[in-house]
Design an enzyme around this catalytic site. Structure first.
Site, short mmCIF file in Angstrom:
data_model
loop_
_atom_site.label_atom_id
_atom_site.label_comp_id
_atom_site.label_asym_id
_atom_site.label_seq_id
_atom_site.Cartn_x
_atom_site.Cartn_y
_atom_site.Cartn_z
N HIS A 195 50.45 42.67 32.70
CA HIS A 195 49.09 42.18 32.93
C HIS A 195 48.10 43.31 32.65
CE1 HIS A 195 45.52 40.62 34.86
NE2 HIS A 195 46.07 39.42 34.79
N GLU A 249 45.59 37.45 26.88
CA GLU A 249 44.45 37.78 27.74
C GLU A 249 43.49 38.67 26.97
OE1 GLU A 249 45.24 39.17 32.02
OE2 GLU A 249 46.49 40.36 30.70
P1 PGA Z 1 40.48 35.46 35.90
O1 PGA Z 1 41.88 36.17 35.60
O2 PGA Z 1 40.73 33.99 35.74
O3 PGA Z 1 40.16 35.86 37.30
O4 PGA Z 1 39.53 35.98 34.90
C1 PGA Z 1 42.60 35.80 34.48
C2 PGA Z 1 43.76 36.75 34.26
O5 PGA Z 1 43.92 37.71 34.99
O6 PGA Z 1 44.53 36.53 33.33
#
Ligand code: PGA
Length: 298
Positions: free
Chosen positions: A97, A211
């Site tokens: 992540h 992401e």
């Molecule tokens: P968020 O997080 O929806 O709070 O922006 C998304 C993620 O961490 O992939």
């Protein structure tokens, strides 16, 4: 529900993964949140400290963890092994992540974690994504992040997306170094002997979450990716799998930028996008329920 029927179900629909990050504050709140929602087909990822109590109340959802260590056991204070996670009923694990990468996790560590988790039979949700797409600046007065492309030329966005694709391809190749196709598509023997019932041998053990780092936690910063650009990147990720010989049609790629109940439809409507990884919005029971319902209708 058997493991196989859960898999069949999530294959018919778009997958929703809820990453609670370091929230909520208490076990009571965590259990209440997990109970409140109709979570059919969802992978729920609470913090480590609440895995066991949340696991106990989940019915049609699966349990995931936010991280895993790459050693099986030993003197690694503060870490948790794939086997320990499995003993709590965890089936899915986030690896790489962006928030962990920002705390110093390198591609090499990500790769070791992917290998260790797959070896023990966990399904890896591998996170990749570029930190910046365009030049961003903060507007202090409004506390918003502005795009400041230094060119008026429309094709500039295309250039930045192309650069991002090169970066994401490298991240994927490094994360998947030495990961054999059979590890991704077959159930390891070690997992079978631990008594998982009805698990499908054909279940891919790898999911990718794209992401765009500049488009997460956007509740406070207000910049999102577009469904079009996200879909283009996700197609690119699937092409990378094709290049390295994986059965791309089986590997789902989720959109992991911020979404909420108002904008998630735009992302889920894209055929290439196989689901969403939801952060902040998954902590609001009402809002998350709407996201899950929208996903269930695709
Ligand atoms: P968020 O997080 O929806 O709070 O922006 C998304 C993620 O961490 O992939």
């Amino acid at each position: 529900m058997t493991r196989k029927s859960f898999f069949d179900m999530i294959h018919r629909m778009k997958l929703v993964v809820a990453n609670w990050k370091m929230n909520p504050e208490t076990e009571g709140e965590a259990v209440e949140l997990a109970r409140e929602e109709d979570l059919e087909g969802v992978v729920l990822i609470p913090p480590l400290s609440f895995l066991a109590p949340v696991g106990e109340v989940l019915e049609n959802a699966e349990l995931g963890a936010q991280d895993v260590f790459y050693e099986e056991e030993g003197a690694y204070t503060g870490e948790v092994s794939p086997i320990e996670l499995q003993s709590l009923g965890v089936k899915y694990v986030l690896v790489g992540h962006s928030e962990r990468r920002a705390m110093g996790e390198t591609d090499e560590i990500v790769n070791k974690k992917v290998l260790a988790a797959l070896k023990e039979g966990l399904t890896v949700i591998l996170c990749v994504g570029e930190r910046e797409r365009r030049t961003m600046t903060y507007d202090d007065d409004n506390d918003t992040r502005m795009m400041t492309d230094d060119s008026d030329n429309d094709t500039d966005t295309g250039v930045h997306l192309r650069e991002a694709k090169v970066f994401v391809k490298k991240q994927l190749e490094r994360a998947l170094d030495d990961v054999a196709l059979r590890q991704v598509v077959q159930t390891p023997k070690s997992f079978q002997t631990r008594g998982a019932q009805g698990i499908s041998d054909n279940e891919p053990r790898l999911i990718v979450a794209y992401e765009p780092v500049w488009a997460i936690s956007t509740r406070s910063h207000g910049v999102s990716d577009t469904p079009e650009d996200a879909a283009e990147m996700i197609t690119h990720i699937k092409d990378v799998f094709k290049d390295i010989g994986h059965r791309t049609k089986d590997i789902r790629v989720l959109y992991g930028g911020s979404v909420n109940a108002s904008d998630v439809r735009g992302f889920l409507a894209k055929e290439e996008i196989d689901g969403v990884l939801v952060g902040a919005a998954s902590l609001d029971a009402g809002e998350f329920q709407k996201i899950v319902e929208i996903a269930q209708n695709y």
